[in-house]
Design a protein around this motif. Structure first.
Motif, PDB file in Angstrom:
ATOM      1  N   GLU A  23       0.830  -1.197   0.000  1.00  0.00           N
ATOM      2  CA  GLU A  23       0.000   0.000   0.000  1.00  0.00           C
ATOM      3  C   GLU A  23       0.868   1.252   0.000  1.00  0.00           C
ATOM      4  O   GLU A  23       1.676   1.463   0.896  1.00  0.00           O
ATOM      5  N   ILE A  24       0.707   2.059  -1.021  1.00  0.00           N
ATOM      6  CA  ILE A  24       1.398   3.350  -1.103  1.00  0.00           C
ATOM      7  C   ILE A  24       0.563   4.408  -0.395  1.00  0.00           C
ATOM      8  O   ILE A  24       1.092   5.313   0.224  1.00  0.00           O
ATOM      9  N   GLY A  25      -0.759   4.275  -0.505  1.00  0.00           N
ATOM     10  CA  GLY A  25      -1.663   5.184   0.184  1.00  0.00           C
ATOM     11  C   GLY A  25      -2.297   6.203  -0.742  1.00  0.00           C
ATOM     12  O   GLY A  25      -2.185   6.127  -1.960  1.00  0.00           O
ATOM     13  N   GLU A  26      -2.963   7.174  -0.118  1.00  0.00           N
ATOM     14  CA  GLU A  26      -3.669   8.220  -0.862  1.00  0.00           C
ATOM     15  C   GLU A  26      -2.678   9.191  -1.491  1.00  0.00           C
ATOM     16  O   GLU A  26      -1.722   9.607  -0.859  1.00  0.00           O
ATOM     17  N   SER A  27      -2.947   9.504  -2.746  1.00  0.00           N
ATOM     18  CA  SER A  27      -2.170  10.515  -3.459  1.00  0.00           C
ATOM     19  C   SER A  27      -3.174  11.436  -4.152  1.00  0.00           C
ATOM     20  O   SER A  27      -4.377  11.181  -4.103  1.00  0.00           O
ATOM     21  N   PRO A  28      -2.714  12.467  -4.807  1.00  0.00           N
ATOM     22  CA  PRO A  28      -3.659  13.328  -5.523  1.00  0.00           C
ATOM     23  C   PRO A  28      -4.458  12.579  -6.604  1.00  0.00           C
ATOM     24  O   PRO A  28      -5.533  13.003  -6.984  1.00  0.00           O
ATOM     25  N   LEU A  29      -3.935  11.429  -7.064  1.00  0.00           N
ATOM     26  CA  LEU A  29      -4.605  10.674  -8.122  1.00  0.00           C
ATOM     27  C   LEU A  29      -5.594   9.640  -7.574  1.00  0.00           C
ATOM     28  O   LEU A  29      -6.447   9.157  -8.302  1.00  0.00           O
ATOM     29  N   GLY A  30      -5.433   9.243  -6.328  1.00  0.00           N
ATOM     30  CA  GLY A  30      -6.261   8.197  -5.732  1.00  0.00           C
ATOM     31  C   GLY A  30      -5.422   7.349  -4.796  1.00  0.00           C
ATOM     32  O   GLY A  30      -4.281   7.699  -4.486  1.00  0.00           O
ATOM     33  N   LYS A  31      -5.967   6.241  -4.357  1.00  0.00           N
ATOM     34  CA  LYS A  31      -5.246   5.336  -3.459  1.00  0.00           C
ATOM     35  C   LYS A  31      -4.470   4.320  -4.284  1.00  0.00           C
ATOM     36  O   LYS A  31      -5.050   3.573  -5.071  1.00  0.00           O
ATOM     37  N   ARG A  32      -3.162   4.288  -4.102  1.00  0.00           N
ATOM     38  CA  ARG A  32      -2.277   3.418  -4.879  1.00  0.00           C
ATOM     39  C   ARG A  32      -1.955   2.148  -4.099  1.00  0.00           C
ATOM     40  O   ARG A  32      -1.533   2.203  -2.948  1.00  0.00           O
ATOM     41  N   LEU A  33      -2.167   1.003  -4.747  1.00  0.00           N
ATOM     42  CA  LEU A  33      -1.799  -0.310  -4.221  1.00  0.00           C
ATOM     43  C   LEU A  33      -1.013  -1.032  -5.304  1.00  0.00           C
ATOM     44  O   LEU A  33      -1.354  -0.945  -6.484  1.00  0.00           O
ATOM     45  N   ILE A  34       0.018  -1.762  -4.918  1.00  0.00           N
ATOM     46  CA  ILE A  34       0.789  -2.539  -5.879  1.00  0.00           C
ATOM     47  C   ILE A  34       0.670  -4.007  -5.500  1.00  0.00           C
ATOM     48  O   ILE A  34       1.024  -4.401  -4.385  1.00  0.00           O
ATOM     49  N   GLY A  62       6.060  -9.797 -12.226  1.00  0.00           N
ATOM     50  CA  GLY A  62       5.295  -8.646 -12.673  1.00  0.00           C
ATOM     51  C   GLY A  62       4.493  -8.039 -11.542  1.00  0.00           C
ATOM     52  O   GLY A  62       4.704  -8.333 -10.364  1.00  0.00           O
ATOM     53  N   GLY A  63       3.553  -7.191 -11.913  1.00  0.00           N
ATOM     54  CA  GLY A  63       2.715  -6.582 -10.900  1.00  0.00           C
ATOM     55  C   GLY A  63       1.619  -5.728 -11.499  1.00  0.00           C
ATOM     56  O   GLY A  63       1.598  -5.448 -12.695  1.00  0.00           O
ATOM     57  N   ASP A  64       0.719  -5.333 -10.625  1.00  0.00           N
ATOM     58  CA  ASP A  64      -0.371  -4.427 -10.982  1.00  0.00           C
ATOM     59  C   ASP A  64      -0.230  -3.186 -10.118  1.00  0.00           C
ATOM     60  O   ASP A  64      -0.352  -3.266  -8.896  1.00  0.00           O
ATOM     61  N   TRP A  65       0.040  -2.050 -10.762  1.00  0.00           N
ATOM     62  CA  TRP A  65       0.168  -0.770 -10.079  1.00  0.00           C
ATOM     63  C   TRP A  65      -1.222  -0.135 -10.067  1.00  0.00           C
ATOM     64  O   TRP A  65      -1.504   0.819 -10.779  1.00  0.00           O
ATOM     65  N   LEU A  66      -2.090  -0.702  -9.254  1.00  0.00           N
ATOM     66  CA  LEU A  66      -3.513  -0.384  -9.193  1.00  0.00           C
ATOM     67  C   LEU A  66      -3.757   0.980  -8.553  1.00  0.00           C
ATOM     68  O   LEU A  66      -3.069   1.353  -7.607  1.00  0.00           O
ATOM     69  N   LEU A  67      -4.727   1.701  -9.084  1.00  0.00           N
ATOM     70  CA  LEU A  67      -5.095   3.003  -8.552  1.00  0.00           C
ATOM     71  C   LEU A  67      -6.596   3.019  -8.294  1.00  0.00           C
ATOM     72  O   LEU A  67      -7.391   2.897  -9.226  1.00  0.00           O
ATOM     73  N   LEU A 126      -6.380  -0.133 -13.616  1.00  0.00           N
ATOM     74  CA  LEU A 126      -5.317  -1.130 -13.618  1.00  0.00           C
ATOM     75  C   LEU A 126      -4.138  -0.674 -14.472  1.00  0.00           C
ATOM     76  O   LEU A 126      -4.321  -0.001 -15.487  1.00  0.00           O
ATOM     77  N   ASP A 127      -2.942  -1.076 -14.077  1.00  0.00           N
ATOM     78  CA  ASP A 127      -1.714  -0.828 -14.828  1.00  0.00           C
ATOM     79  C   ASP A 127      -0.834  -2.042 -14.579  1.00  0.00           C
ATOM     80  O   ASP A 127      -0.099  -2.108 -13.591  1.00  0.00           O
ATOM     81  N   VAL A 128      -0.929  -3.049 -15.466  1.00  0.00           N
ATOM     82  CA  VAL A 128      -0.323  -4.366 -15.231  1.00  0.00           C
ATOM     83  C   VAL A 128       0.812  -4.613 -16.215  1.00  0.00           C
ATOM     84  O   VAL A 128       0.714  -4.279 -17.392  1.00  0.00           O
ATOM     85  N   ARG A 129       1.873  -5.237 -15.694  1.00  0.00           N
ATOM     86  CA  ARG A 129       3.010  -5.690 -16.505  1.00  0.00           C
ATOM     87  C   ARG A 129       3.389  -7.081 -16.038  1.00  0.00           C
ATOM     88  O   ARG A 129       3.501  -7.312 -14.834  1.00  0.00           O
ATOM     89  N   ALA A 130       3.586  -7.991 -16.983  1.00  0.00           N
ATOM     90  CA  ALA A 130       3.944  -9.364 -16.617  1.00  0.00           C
ATOM     91  C   ALA A 130       4.695 -10.017 -17.770  1.00  0.00           C
ATOM     92  O   ALA A 130       4.694  -9.514 -18.900  1.00  0.00           O
TER      93      ALA A 130
END
Length: 139
Positions: free
Chosen positions: A21-32, A53-58, A67-71
């Motif tokens: 969990e990255i947390g709240e940012s100006p764009l939304g809550k970021r979870l990887i 890989g991973g999903d840099w979810l917002l 979703l922002d996924v790379r694998a």
């Protein structure tokens, strides 16, 4: 102009680790969500999802996740295919959800070179420990 057509490529199951969990940012809550493995299987493609890989979810709001996924996929023959995609999960008032992705592929494999010029659409589903998609090539 022709109609949009699709062809089934494969079904993929990606197993995910606990989110970072990255947390709240100006764009939304970021979870990887790290990808820890999985499989894919279709008429012309079969193999495993590599654990790197991973999903840099917002989380944009309470009902919409971007979703922002790379694998990396590895075919049974050892060919490597990089897959990356965006998409959305949008929860509806009735409890159902819209889960779509737009996979793009990159490979040096001669056998799977055609994927370099293929746009896909994934229809996703949340499963215990990960996600599952049916991926279609847009013709």
């Amino acid at each position: 102009m022709s109609d949009l057509k699709s062809e089934f490529l494969f079904e993929i199951t990606a197993l995910l680790d606990k989110p970072i969990e990255i947390g709240e940012s100006p764009l939304g809550k970021r979870l990887i969500y790290p990808v820890v493995g999985g499989t894919f299987d279709g008429p012309d493609l079969k193999g495993k999802v590599l654990p790197n890989g991973g999903d840099w979810l917002l989380m944009l709001d309470a009902t919409t996740t971007k979703l922002d996924v790379r694998a990396i996929l590895e075919t049974d023959g050892g060919d490597k295919i990089y897959i990356h995609y965006g998409g959305f999960i949008h929860y509806k008032a009735d409890g159902s959800y819209y889960f779509r992705t737009n996979p793009v592929f990159e490979t040096s494999s001669e056998k799977y070179n055609w994927l370099n010029y293929t746009i896909g659409v994934g229809v996703g589903e949340l499963i215990e420990g990960g996600v599952k998609y049916k991926v279609y090539a847009i013709k």
